[in-house]
Design a protein around this motif. Structure first.
Motif, short mmCIF file in Angstrom:
data_model
loop_
_atom_site.label_atom_id
_atom_site.label_comp_id
_atom_site.label_asym_id
_atom_site.label_seq_id
_atom_site.Cartn_x
_atom_site.Cartn_y
_atom_site.Cartn_z
N ASP A 73 5.84 -11.07 20.79
CA ASP A 73 5.45 -9.79 20.18
C ASP A 73 6.48 -8.69 20.45
N ASP A 195 -1.33 -10.51 15.02
CA ASP A 195 -1.19 -10.97 16.40
C ASP A 195 0.18 -10.62 16.99
N TRP A 215 -4.21 -2.40 19.43
CA TRP A 215 -3.74 -3.79 19.32
C TRP A 215 -2.52 -4.01 20.23
N ARG A 219 -2.35 -6.58 23.60
CA ARG A 219 -1.34 -7.63 23.75
C ARG A 219 -0.50 -7.40 25.00
N TRP A 222 -1.39 -8.71 28.55
CA TRP A 222 -1.35 -10.14 28.86
C TRP A 222 -0.02 -10.51 29.53
N SER A 231 -8.02 -9.69 20.99
CA SER A 231 -7.78 -8.52 20.16
C SER A 231 -8.87 -7.48 20.38
N LEU A 237 -6.13 -13.82 20.28
CA LEU A 237 -4.89 -13.78 19.51
C LEU A 237 -4.28 -15.17 19.45
#
Length: 288
Positions: A73, A195, A215, A219, A222, A231, A237
């Motif tokens: 991401d 995601d 969002w 993320r 994590w 999410s 995700l």
């Protein structure tokens, strides 16, 4: 006789001066070449350190255990290597925009003025489609390119590389630089996956800035080894990416020397037999 001796002495002095000058020039050239060689070696070491980041990323993205994989991401992953600080960012291509229908909204999210965003999105659509009709909201076909003094028209075919955006009528360096991190030619998905998408892409998908930030926050909390992130809507995700990733690896030495390797790679079965990954694009240079 004395005049001959004097002339001979002057000749010897001039020869000595000439030889001394040649020695100085040779020493200076050798010094310059040594410095150039040292700079090249240092730069090569930086490039190899950055390429090590690509290899580490490929290994981590290939992990069978999803809790040990790097989450693609765009977050930074850092480590030390041979005296360099290496920072690697991985972004799944499925989190980028491939469909021209979303480009106007993406440009709006990136701060482009609305009328200009709509016109550019139309020009991009006209670059890709095979008809001679202007896109709704403004576009650019062959006569428009000719009127602008360009010796080429709309391509009327899909983009082969993201850099082709620079040829679209009306595109400038500023808008292009904003778009590049968020668009792709390596997926045909009509909508990006939330995601992995970045903030502007999430907003282009219709999220409010506040919801998009939630969002990103979910993320970002994590870390490898933890259960997969959830999410804000309560669903898990994606545990695995699409297999195609853009990777930016930057190696920085304590004295400030920096080299960056940016690439798009395909990992897994699609990479080909016996290969950990297949490079689809590769660029080496100093960070922007």
């Amino acid at each position: 006789m004395k005049n001959s001796r004097g002339a001979a002495l002057l000749l010897v002095i001039w020869l000595l001066l000439l030889l001394a000058g040649l020695v100085v020039v040779f020493a200076f050239s050798a010094r310059i070449e040594s410095m150039q060689g040292s700079a090249l070696r240092t730069r090569l070491a930086g490039q190899l350190a950055a390429e090590a980041g690509i290899e580490i990323a490929a290994l981590r993205l290939s992990e069978a255990d999803p809790t040990r994989r790097w989450f693609p991401d765009g977050r930074p992953n850092s480590f030390q290597y041979q005296g360099f600080q290496v920072d690697v960012r991985v972004l799944d291509e499925s989190g980028k925009v491939a469909d021209a229908a979303l480009l106007a909204d993406l440009m709006l999210a990136l701060g482009v003025e609305e009328l200009r965003a709509r016109q550019l999105a139309g020009a991009i659509q006209d670059w890709r489609d095979s008809d001679d009709l202007l896109a709704i909201g403004g576009g650019a076909e062959d006569p428009d390119y000719a009127a602008a003094g360009l010796d080429y028209g709309a391509k009327d075919q899909p983009f082969n590389t993201v850099s082709e955006l620079q040829q679209v009528l009306g595109m400038d360096a500023d808008v292009y630089a904003r778009l590049v991190p968020h668009v792709t030619v390596f997926t045909a998905a009509p909508r990006p996956l939330r995601d992995f998408a970045q903030l502007p892409v999430l907003q282009a998908l219709g999220m409010s800035p506040a919801d998009a930030a939630l969002w990103i926050e979910a993320r970002s909390a994590w870390q490898p080894g933890l259960p997969m992130p959830v999410s804000p809507e309560g669903g898990a995700l994606a545990a695995a990416g699409s297999g195609t990733y853009s990777v930016a690896s930057r190696a920085v030495r304590p004295d400030g020397l920096a080299v960056e390797v940016t690439t798009t790679v395909r990992i897994g079965a699609a990479a080909g037999f016996g290969q950990l990954y297949a490079p689809l694009a590769w660029r080496v240079g100093e960070p922007d």
